[in-house]
Write an enzyme that holds these catalytic residues in place. Structure first.
Site, PDB file in Angstrom:
ATOM      1  N   LYS A 155      44.951  49.926  39.687  1.00  0.00           N
ATOM      2  CA  LYS A 155      43.515  49.633  39.597  1.00  0.00           C
ATOM      3  C   LYS A 155      42.688  50.316  40.691  1.00  0.00           C
ATOM      4  O   LYS A 155      41.565  50.755  40.439  1.00  0.00           O
ATOM      5  CB  LYS A 155      43.277  48.123  39.661  1.00  0.00           C
ATOM      6  CG  LYS A 155      43.713  47.374  38.412  1.00  0.00           C
ATOM      7  CD  LYS A 155      43.323  45.913  38.568  1.00  0.00           C
ATOM      8  CE  LYS A 155      43.736  45.084  37.388  1.00  0.00           C
ATOM      9  NZ  LYS A 155      43.148  43.729  37.447  1.00  0.00           N
TER      10      LYS A 155
ATOM     11  N   ASP B 256      36.840  42.020  35.239  1.00  0.00           N
ATOM     12  CA  ASP B 256      37.495  40.764  35.637  1.00  0.00           C
ATOM     13  C   ASP B 256      36.475  39.660  35.949  1.00  0.00           C
ATOM     14  O   ASP B 256      36.669  38.503  35.576  1.00  0.00           O
ATOM     15  CB  ASP B 256      38.393  40.990  36.862  1.00  0.00           C
ATOM     16  CG  ASP B 256      39.702  41.673  36.491  1.00  0.00           C
ATOM     17  OD1 ASP B 256      40.097  41.607  35.307  1.00  0.00           O
ATOM     18  OD2 ASP B 256      40.322  42.285  37.380  1.00  0.00           O
TER      19      ASP B 256
END
Ligand code: ATR
Length: 283
Positions: A72, A109
């Site tokens: 990520k 997220d």
């Protein structure tokens, strides 16, 4: 019989290992549900090959990818443009290939976290009151950023390694107060929201050791751990009457923006989807 065709839209998830990812199952459900000529594949990409693999997706004709552990942060460095959320969080989990072949990265997220809370607790807003956030990893960053954006009056940030909490607090401009790990039980006094973003309570890890006595009974308790679905924290909170929201919904909701961008349909998170994805956890 359903097969791929010459015009099948392709997206996927890059991770290492990628074997435990529930994303192929989740996106596969939606593709079937909306009868889309598309596919979503697991891509096992080693860290040393990640930036080359990501750079190749426009030439391969992929519409985009999700990016998971451990890529990520590397994805943020590898995309051509990154959303403000991704830059603040320091990580990208969704990559969309633009018309010109550019890679656009975002981090969904925080969106998934808020949508899950809203779906699980009617009328929830960050403004309701102080939030206690346990943990200071990538998930905590996303959670704190979105709480600050939602107008949370105060975040009590608690992490075993205090220095990580300090870095997080200085990176995110907001009302963040750092509380020592040893004082986590006392920090619950007057909180409107309690969030566990640590890996404690996950199958194979120790449980989160936290006495909830000081937490008001109206506080919402949520755990980003979804394996098991009912963590010891959520069970303890339920037993004392707190409203709880489990972590599976965050995974499901964070996937929505990517699916919409790649396949052109705004997908819905339903109870049938939850059951279907949960079956993948036990299987
Ligand atoms: P992610 O990016 O997915 O949030 P991470 O960066 O590995 O994952 O963060 C895991 C979190 O769980 C961290 O806050 C970690 O605390 P440290 O920063 O002190 O490592 C927390 N954590 C993991 N194991 C823990 C334990 N045994 N006790 C307390 N906290 C723990």
């Amino acid at each position: 019989m359903k097969t791929l065709t010459g015009v099948t839209r392709i997206a996927g998830v890059m991770g290492y290992p990628v074997t435990h990812s529930l994303s192929p199952r989740l996106h596969g459900y939606w593709l079937h549900r909306y009868e889309i000529d598309g596919t979503y594949i697991p891509l096992s990409v080693r860290p040393e090959g990640f930036s080359k693999a990501l750079a190749a997706i426009p030439d391969l004709g992929l519409f985009g990818v999700n990016v998971t552990v451990p890529h990520k942060e590397a994805a943020l460095a590898a995309v051509d443009t990154a959303s403000e959320d991704a830059r603040r969080i320091g990580a990208v989990n969704t990559v969309v290939v633009g018309r010109d072949g550019d890679l656009h990265g975002s981090n969904t997220d925080g969106f998934g976290f808020v949508e899950n809370l809203k779906a699980g607790y009617r009328g929830w807003t960050a403004e309701r009151g102080p939030a206690v956030v346990l943990g200071a990893g990538g998930a905590a960053r996303a959670v704190c950023a979105v709480l600050i954006d939602g107008g949370v009056p105060e975040i009590r940030l608690i992490n075993r390694t205090r220095s990580r909490a300090e870095i997080l607090a200085s990176d995110l401009d907001g009302p963040v107060e750092i509380v020592p790990w040893e004082l986590r039980a006392e920090a619950l006094d007057g909180a409107a929201l309690l969030v566990n973003t640590t890996t404690l309570g996950m199958t194979g890890n120790p449980p989160l050791d936290l006495v909830l006595a000081a937490l008001p009974s109206v506080s919402v308790v949520t755990d980003i751990v979804y394996n098991p679905l009912e963590t010891a924290l959520l069970r303890q909170a339920t037993l004392r009457g707190n409203p709880v929201v489990d972590g599976l919904g965050m995974l499901l909701h964070q996937a929505r923006p990517g699916f919409a961008a790649w396949f052109g349909v705004e997908p819905e998170v339903t109870s049938e989807l939850r059951v279907f994805v949960l079956d993948g956890l036990s299987g």
